[in-house]
Design a protein around this motif. Structure first.
Motif, PDB file in Angstrom:
ATOM      1  N   GLY A   1       0.815  -1.207   0.000  1.00  0.00           N
ATOM      2  CA  GLY A   1       0.000   0.000   0.000  1.00  0.00           C
ATOM      3  C   GLY A   1       0.848   1.257   0.000  1.00  0.00           C
ATOM      4  N   PHE A   2       1.921   1.229   0.780  1.00  0.00           N
ATOM      5  CA  PHE A   2       2.833   2.369   0.844  1.00  0.00           C
ATOM      6  C   PHE A   2       3.510   2.595  -0.504  1.00  0.00           C
ATOM      7  CE2 PHE A   2       7.102   3.985   2.621  1.00  0.00           C
ATOM      8  CZ  PHE A   2       6.702   5.303   2.503  1.00  0.00           C
ATOM      9  N   ALA A   3       3.929   1.511  -1.163  1.00  0.00           N
ATOM     10  CA  ALA A   3       4.575   1.630  -2.470  1.00  0.00           C
ATOM     11  C   ALA A   3       3.629   2.265  -3.491  1.00  0.00           C
ATOM     12  CB  ALA A   3       5.042   0.260  -2.956  1.00  0.00           C
ATOM     13  N   LEU A   4       2.397   1.800  -3.537  1.00  0.00           N
ATOM     14  CA  LEU A   4       1.423   2.353  -4.482  1.00  0.00           C
ATOM     15  C   LEU A   4       1.128   3.812  -4.179  1.00  0.00           C
ATOM     16  CD1 LEU A   4      -1.052  -0.666  -4.738  1.00  0.00           C
ATOM     17  CD2 LEU A   4       0.574   0.118  -6.480  1.00  0.00           C
ATOM     18  N   PHE A   5       1.012   4.139  -2.896  1.00  0.00           N
ATOM     19  CA  PHE A   5       0.739   5.523  -2.506  1.00  0.00           C
ATOM     20  C   PHE A   5       1.899   6.439  -2.897  1.00  0.00           C
ATOM     21  CE2 PHE A   5       1.117   8.949   0.657  1.00  0.00           C
ATOM     22  CZ  PHE A   5      -0.075   9.623   0.412  1.00  0.00           C
ATOM     23  N   ASP A   6       3.127   5.993  -2.605  1.00  0.00           N
ATOM     24  CA  ASP A   6       4.287   6.835  -2.889  1.00  0.00           C
ATOM     25  C   ASP A   6       4.465   7.047  -4.392  1.00  0.00           C
ATOM     26  OD1 ASP A   6       6.657   8.289  -2.054  1.00  0.00           O
ATOM     27  OD2 ASP A   6       7.809   6.637  -2.883  1.00  0.00           O
ATOM     28  N   LEU A   7       4.299   6.010  -5.190  1.00  0.00           N
ATOM     29  CA  LEU A   7       4.410   6.157  -6.642  1.00  0.00           C
ATOM     30  C   LEU A   7       3.317   7.068  -7.192  1.00  0.00           C
ATOM     31  CD1 LEU A   7       5.257   2.464  -7.606  1.00  0.00           C
ATOM     32  CD2 LEU A   7       6.823   4.417  -7.603  1.00  0.00           C
ATOM     33  N   THR A   8       2.123   6.965  -6.610  1.00  0.00           N
ATOM     34  CA  THR A   8       1.035   7.857  -7.016  1.00  0.00           C
ATOM     35  C   THR A   8       1.384   9.306  -6.722  1.00  0.00           C
ATOM     36  OG1 THR A   8      -0.628   6.135  -6.626  1.00  0.00           O
ATOM     37  CG2 THR A   8      -1.403   8.414  -6.688  1.00  0.00           C
ATOM     38  N   MET A   9       2.017   9.537  -5.561  1.00  0.00           N
ATOM     39  CA  MET A   9       2.365  10.898  -5.184  1.00  0.00           C
ATOM     40  C   MET A   9       3.430  11.492  -6.103  1.00  0.00           C
ATOM     41  SD  MET A   9       0.272  11.731  -2.967  1.00  0.00           S
ATOM     42  CE  MET A   9       0.975  13.377  -2.836  1.00  0.00           C
ATOM     43  N   VAL A  10       4.296  10.661  -6.684  1.00  0.00           N
ATOM     44  CA  VAL A  10       5.263  11.178  -7.657  1.00  0.00           C
ATOM     45  C   VAL A  10       4.515  11.781  -8.839  1.00  0.00           C
ATOM     46  CG1 VAL A  10       7.198  10.620  -9.167  1.00  0.00           C
ATOM     47  CG2 VAL A  10       6.966   9.434  -6.988  1.00  0.00           C
ATOM     48  N   VAL A  11       3.518  11.073  -9.330  1.00  0.00           N
ATOM     49  CA  VAL A  11       2.727  11.559 -10.471  1.00  0.00           C
ATOM     50  C   VAL A  11       1.917  12.797 -10.068  1.00  0.00           C
ATOM     51  CG1 VAL A  11       0.939  10.965 -12.150  1.00  0.00           C
ATOM     52  CG2 VAL A  11       2.614   9.236 -11.436  1.00  0.00           C
ATOM     53  N   VAL A  12       1.337  12.766  -8.872  1.00  0.00           N
ATOM     54  CA  VAL A  12       0.520  13.896  -8.415  1.00  0.00           C
ATOM     55  C   VAL A  12       1.365  15.154  -8.265  1.00  0.00           C
ATOM     56  CG1 VAL A  12      -0.814  14.792  -6.457  1.00  0.00           C
ATOM     57  CG2 VAL A  12      -1.227  12.470  -7.286  1.00  0.00           C
ATOM     58  N   LEU A  13       2.537  15.025  -7.654  1.00  0.00           N
ATOM     59  CA  LEU A  13       3.398  16.203  -7.477  1.00  0.00           C
ATOM     60  C   LEU A  13       3.854  16.756  -8.818  1.00  0.00           C
ATOM     61  CD1 LEU A  13       5.553  15.153  -4.380  1.00  0.00           C
ATOM     62  CD2 LEU A  13       3.823  16.949  -4.485  1.00  0.00           C
ATOM     63  N   HIS A  14       4.119  15.876  -9.760  1.00  0.00           N
ATOM     64  CA  HIS A  14       4.484  16.365 -11.083  1.00  0.00           C
ATOM     65  C   HIS A  14       3.302  17.032 -11.759  1.00  0.00           C
ATOM     66  CE1 HIS A  14       4.974  15.816 -15.530  1.00  0.00           C
ATOM     67  NE2 HIS A  14       6.049  16.506 -15.234  1.00  0.00           N
ATOM     68  N   ARG A  15       2.139  16.451 -11.597  1.00  0.00           N
ATOM     69  CA  ARG A  15       0.932  17.030 -12.188  1.00  0.00           C
ATOM     70  C   ARG A  15       0.681  18.446 -11.657  1.00  0.00           C
ATOM     71  NH1 ARG A  15      -3.079  17.889 -15.894  1.00  0.00           N
ATOM     72  NH2 ARG A  15      -5.093  18.206 -14.906  1.00  0.00           N
TER      73      ARG A  15
ATOM     74  N   LEU B   1       4.945   5.852 -14.876  1.00  0.00           N
ATOM     75  CA  LEU B   1       5.701   6.668 -15.815  1.00  0.00           C
ATOM     76  C   LEU B   1       4.877   6.948 -17.066  1.00  0.00           C
ATOM     77  CD1 LEU B   1       8.343   8.075 -16.474  1.00  0.00           C
ATOM     78  CD2 LEU B   1       9.273   5.889 -17.246  1.00  0.00           C
ATOM     79  N   TYR B   2       4.167   5.925 -17.557  1.00  0.00           N
ATOM     80  CA  TYR B   2       3.261   6.129 -18.692  1.00  0.00           C
ATOM     81  C   TYR B   2       2.154   7.116 -18.322  1.00  0.00           C
ATOM     82  CZ  TYR B   2       5.112   2.477 -21.784  1.00  0.00           C
ATOM     83  OH  TYR B   2       5.900   1.737 -22.637  1.00  0.00           O
ATOM     84  N   LEU B   3       1.627   6.975 -17.109  1.00  0.00           N
ATOM     85  CA  LEU B   3       0.558   7.865 -16.660  1.00  0.00           C
ATOM     86  C   LEU B   3       1.044   9.302 -16.576  1.00  0.00           C
ATOM     87  CD1 LEU B   3      -2.320   8.248 -15.541  1.00  0.00           C
ATOM     88  CD2 LEU B   3      -1.406   7.727 -13.261  1.00  0.00           C
ATOM     89  N   ALA B   4       2.251   9.495 -16.048  1.00  0.00           N
ATOM     90  CA  ALA B   4       2.794  10.846 -15.926  1.00  0.00           C
ATOM     91  C   ALA B   4       2.978  11.487 -17.291  1.00  0.00           C
ATOM     92  CB  ALA B   4       4.127  10.791 -15.179  1.00  0.00           C
ATOM     93  N   ARG B   5       3.428  10.712 -18.254  1.00  0.00           N
ATOM     94  CA  ARG B   5       3.612  11.254 -19.603  1.00  0.00           C
ATOM     95  C   ARG B   5       2.267  11.609 -20.233  1.00  0.00           C
ATOM     96  NH1 ARG B   5       6.938   8.020 -24.288  1.00  0.00           N
ATOM     97  NH2 ARG B   5       5.054   6.715 -24.260  1.00  0.00           N
ATOM     98  N   ARG B   6       1.242  10.843 -19.875  1.00  0.00           N
ATOM     99  CA  ARG B   6      -0.084  11.076 -20.459  1.00  0.00           C
ATOM    100  C   ARG B   6      -0.793  12.294 -19.866  1.00  0.00           C
ATOM    101  NH1 ARG B   6      -3.880   8.359 -23.384  1.00  0.00           N
ATOM    102  NH2 ARG B   6      -6.066   8.782 -22.907  1.00  0.00           N
ATOM    103  N   VAL B   7      -0.753  12.424 -18.539  1.00  0.00           N
ATOM    104  CA  VAL B   7      -1.534  13.488 -17.890  1.00  0.00           C
ATOM    105  C   VAL B   7      -0.803  14.817 -17.881  1.00  0.00           C
ATOM    106  CG1 VAL B   7      -2.728  11.817 -16.440  1.00  0.00           C
ATOM    107  CG2 VAL B   7      -0.704  12.973 -15.537  1.00  0.00           C
ATOM    108  N   GLY B   8       0.522  14.801 -18.003  1.00  0.00           N
ATOM    109  CA  GLY B   8       1.261  16.065 -18.036  1.00  0.00           C
ATOM    110  C   GLY B   8       1.168  16.818 -16.726  1.00  0.00           C
ATOM    111  N   THR B   9       1.179  18.135 -16.811  1.00  0.00           N
ATOM    112  CA  THR B   9       1.117  19.001 -15.629  1.00  0.00           C
ATOM    113  C   THR B   9       0.000  20.020 -15.782  1.00  0.00           C
ATOM    114  OG1 THR B   9       2.587  20.738 -16.460  1.00  0.00           O
ATOM    115  CG2 THR B   9       3.626  18.826 -15.423  1.00  0.00           C
ATOM    116  N   VAL B  10      -0.434  20.572 -14.663  1.00  0.00           N
ATOM    117  CA  VAL B  10      -1.445  21.625 -14.683  1.00  0.00           C
ATOM    118  C   VAL B  10      -0.916  22.835 -15.442  1.00  0.00           C
ATOM    119  CG1 VAL B  10      -2.731  23.239 -13.248  1.00  0.00           C
ATOM    120  CG2 VAL B  10      -2.546  20.867 -12.553  1.00  0.00           C
TER     121      VAL B  10
END
Length: 229
Positions: free
Chosen positions: A9-23, A214-223
């Motif tokens: 759960g921690f691994a999934l949360f932390d990886l999600t936060m990488v994408v969120v912070l970049h977004r 990583l694919y998700l981050a490339r797809r959603v980009g940033t605000v």
């Protein structure tokens, strides 16, 4: 909750936060995450736990997601920005080590309760930090080089290949260097080898797990990127 469920759960949360912070913050968010995770994982690594019947250290989740952040910088902003993130993390790690040693050098008051606890955690930090800095520089600079080596041959396709081909080898370098420098003489040989093996195994699991992010981050980009488009 079991250690295993908590770790996944921690691994999934932390990886999600990488994408969120970049977004939310773009590459600045990735720089901030690299710094934050590096400092915190060097504290968490002092704690050993049982996961799936194996002995390992904490900190492997936070450290593995640093590789995701640098791969995102390389993929989305270029090799120079990835190297900048690596060197920023290294600089802050050095400063954190020096600053905490200065803090420990102050004579506490008679009713101070924090000094023994700080010494227990940060008194061993120089060796942990030395191990971390050596492993970090070698593995991260290799990761940046290898990522762009594969990217030069695959172009914009096969992102999964350059992500995993660079990170899995880099994690092997990191785990080997860190465990030998940090724990040689601290743990018996068999325990040291088990920690080295399990550290690499768990980091590798997170490395494989981070590919969809990583694919998700490339797809959603940033605000900011979407606002300016």
């Amino acid at each position: 909750m079991s250690n295993e469920m908590l770790w996944v759960g921690f691994a999934l949360f932390d990886l999600t936060m990488v994408v969120v912070l970049h977004r939310l913050f773009g590459k600045a968010g990735l720089y901030g995450l690299i710094v934050f995770n590096l400092i915190l994982c060097n504290v968490q690594v002092l704690k050993t736990v049982q996961l799936f019947g194996l002995t390992t250290t904490l900190g492997n989740v936070l450290y593995a997601s640093v590789f995701l952040a640098t791969d995102m910088l390389g993929e989305l902003y270029g090799k120079a920005e990835a190297k900048r993130g690596v060197m920023l993390g290294f600089t802050v790690l050095v400063l954190a080590t020096v600053y905490m040693q200065i803090a420990l050098a102050f004579t506490p008051t008679a009713d101070d309760f924090a000094q023994p606890h700080l010494e227990a955690i940060f008194g061993v930090l120089p060796r942990i930090a030395l191990a971390s800095m050596a492993a970090y520089l070698v593995s991260q600079l290799h990761d940046v080089w290898a990522f762009h080596f594969w990217k030069s041959r695959t172009g914009d396709s096969m992102l999964w290949l350059r992500n995993n081909a660079s990170t899995l080898v880099s994690q092997l370098l990191d785990s080997s260097i860190f465990c030998v420098v940090a724990f040689w003489g601290v743990f018996p040989g068999p325990v040291l080898l088990e920690i080295m093996f399990t550290t690499y195994a768990f980091k590798s699991f997170v490395a494989l797990l981070d590919t969809p992010f990583l694919y998700l981050a490339r797809r959603v980009g940033t605000v900011a990127g979407r606002a300016g488009s």
